[in-house]
Design an enzyme around this catalytic site. Structure first.
Site, PDB file in Angstrom:
ATOM      1  CD  GLU A  52      -2.873   5.632   6.787  1.00 24.14           C
ATOM      2  OE1 GLU A  52      -2.875   5.687   5.549  1.00 24.14           O
ATOM      3  OE2 GLU A  52      -1.932   5.131   7.447  1.00 24.14           O
ATOM      4  CG  ASN A  81      -1.687   1.274   1.401  1.00 23.10           C
ATOM      5  OD1 ASN A  81      -1.851   2.043   0.444  1.00 23.10           O
ATOM      6  ND2 ASN A  81      -2.174   1.527   2.612  1.00 23.10           N
ATOM      7  CB  SER A  85       5.592  -1.267  11.787  1.00 19.32           C
ATOM      8  OG  SER A  85       5.133   0.074  11.914  1.00 19.32           O
ATOM      9  CE  LYS A  98       0.399   3.634   4.894  1.00 18.70           C
ATOM     10  NZ  LYS A  98       0.246   3.830   6.299  1.00 18.70           N
ATOM     11  CG  HIS A 149      -5.824   1.929   5.357  1.00 20.76           C
ATOM     12  ND1 HIS A 149      -5.317   2.899   6.194  1.00 20.76           N
ATOM     13  CD2 HIS A 149      -4.796   1.072   5.110  1.00 20.76           C
ATOM     14  CE1 HIS A 149      -4.044   2.629   6.440  1.00 20.76           C
ATOM     15  NE2 HIS A 149      -3.705   1.516   5.788  1.00 20.76           N
ATOM     16  CD  GLU A 207      -3.351  -2.355   7.646  1.00 19.37           C
ATOM     17  OE1 GLU A 207      -2.187  -2.491   7.256  1.00 19.37           O
ATOM     18  OE2 GLU A 207      -4.072  -1.402   7.312  1.00 19.37           O
ATOM     19  N   GLY A 260       2.633   2.569  10.479  1.00 20.31           N
ATOM     20  CA  GLY A 260       3.558   3.672  10.225  1.00 20.31           C
ATOM     21  C   GLY A 260       4.282   4.166  11.467  1.00 20.31           C
TER      22      GLY A 260
HETATM   23  C1  PEP Z   1      -0.563   0.290   5.895  1.00 22.50           C
HETATM   24  O1  PEP Z   1      -0.415   1.278   5.196  1.00 22.50           O
HETATM   25  O2  PEP Z   1      -1.604  -0.349   5.813  1.00 22.50           O
HETATM   26  C2  PEP Z   1       0.538  -0.109   6.781  1.00 22.50           C
HETATM   27  C3  PEP Z   1       0.457  -1.240   7.434  1.00 22.50           C
HETATM   28  O3  PEP Z   1       1.594   0.754   6.861  1.00 22.50           O
HETATM   29  P1  PEP Z   1       3.035   0.451   7.547  1.00 22.50           P
HETATM   30  O4  PEP Z   1       3.519  -0.853   6.990  1.00 22.50           O
HETATM   31  O5  PEP Z   1       3.884   1.605   7.149  1.00 22.50           O
HETATM   32  O6  PEP Z   1       2.799   0.381   9.025  1.00 22.50           O
END
Ligand code: PEP
Length: 255
Positions: A102, A13, A217, A15, A100, A172, A178
Site C-alpha cells: 500500500e 497490521n 487474507s 493499517k 508494504h 505478500e 484485503g
Molecule cells: C496486510 O495488511 O499486510 C495484509 C496481509 O492484509 P490482509 O490480511 O487483510 O490481506
C-alpha cells in the site's frame, strides 16, 4: 544484537483503522489471551496509538512486541509528516514494516526508497519487515519470481546479506491483500523457497535463519495450512488482526 532465528512471527497490521479506545480495547483483549504464545507476536497499530498499545501490553505483562507501519528514510530534520526510526524505538517499537504494497502503490515508493528505509530502521535498532509481492498481472505474466526477487535485490544491494540477520521478509502477493483471495500453500511455499534461495546464494547460514512470513487474507480457517509450509515462518495479518478472537486463533494455529 542476537541474530533473529526462525521462531515463527505473527504480526497484526491494523493499517489505518480504529480509534484510541479501539486500540486500547483490542490490544488489551489480545494481550489478555496471549500470555504464553507459541509464536513471537507483534502488534502494528497506526502511529498515534503506538503508546496506548505499548501501555496495554505492559499492563498485561504479555510477551508481545510493538511495530510500526512505516519509517522515514531520514534520521531527523526538516521532513514534515515523517517519523524517524529513533522515534519509533523511543515509543517501544521492535519492528517496522518497510515497502508494504500500500506504500508502494499509494505513495509510489520505489524499491530503492524501501531499501533506504530498511537501512534507517536498522540504524535505529529496529527490525525491518521488508514486504515484497507481485500484482495479479505480474503473476499472470509468469513474472512472480522476477518481481519479488528484484524487490529483495534492491535491499540486498544496499544493506548486504548480513543485514538479514536482523530483518524479516514478508511475502505478500498484492492480489491477496484485503481481497479474501489467498495464495495456495503451494504457491506461497514456492515463492518463499525462491526468496530463501536468493538469500542463500549470498549466505547459506543467513538463509537458514531468516524468517520469511506470508501475508494476504490469512484467516483462522486457512492459517494452519499456510503456516505449516516448510519455508513459511509466520504471518503478516491485516483484516483478521482487527478482531482479538480471529487474531488469537491465527496465533494459536502455529505449531
Ligand atoms: C496486510 O495488511 O499486510 C495484509 C496481509 O492484509 P490482509 O490480511 O487483510 O490481506
Amino acid at each position: 544484537m542476537e541474530p533473529v532465528t526462525r521462531h515463527p512471527l505473527i504480526a497484526g497490521n491494523w493499517k489505518m483503522h480504529g480509534s484510541q479506545a479501539f486500540a486500547e480495547s483490542l490490544s488489551g483483549a489480545i494481550a489478555q489471551s496471549l500470555k504464553k504464545p507459541r509464536a513471537e507476536i507483534a502488534l502494528i497499530p497506526p502511529f498515534p496509538y503506538l503508546t496506548a498499545v505499548a501501555a496495554a501490553i505492559r499492563a498485561h505483562q504479555a510477551p508481545i512486541d510493538l511495530g510500526a507501519q512505516d519509517v522515514s528514510a531520514h534520521a531527523e530534520g526538516a521532513h514534515t509528516g515523517e517519523v524517524s526510526g529513533a522515534m519509533l524505538s523511543d515509543c517501544g517499537c521492535r519492528f517496522v514494516l518497510v515497502g508494504h504494497s500500500e506504500r508502494r502503490q499509494d505513495h509510489g515508493e520505489t524499491s530503492a526508497q524501501v531499501a533506504q528505509k530498511f537501512l534507517a530502521a536498522q540504524q535505529a535498532g529496529l527490525i525491518p519487515i521488508v514486504c515484497v509481492g507481485e500484482t495479479l498481472a505480474e503473476r499472470d505474466a509468469g513474472q512472480t519470481d522476477k518481481v519479488v526477487l528484484s524487490q529483495l535485490e534492491a535491499v540486498l544491494e544496499v544493506a548486504g546479506v548480513e543485514a538479514f540477520e536482523h530483518a524479516v521478509v514478508a511475502y505478500e502477493p498484492v492480489w491477496a491483500i484485503g481481497t479474501g483471495k489467498t495464495a495456495t500453500p503451494a504457491q506461497a511455499q514456492a515463492v518463499h523457497a525462491s526468496i530463501r534461495a536468493r538469500i542463500g546464494a549470498n549466505s547459506d547460514t543467513i538463509a537458514g535463519q531468516v524468517r520469511v512470513i506470508y501475508g494476504g487474507s490469512v484467516k483462522p480457517d486457512n492459517a494452519l495450512e499456510i503456516l505449516s509450509c516448510d519455508d513459511i515462518d509466520g504471518g503478516l495479518i491485516g483484516g483478521a488482526s482487527l478482531s482479538a478472537e480471529s487474531f488469537v486463533e491465527i496465533c494459536q494455529a502455529v505449531g
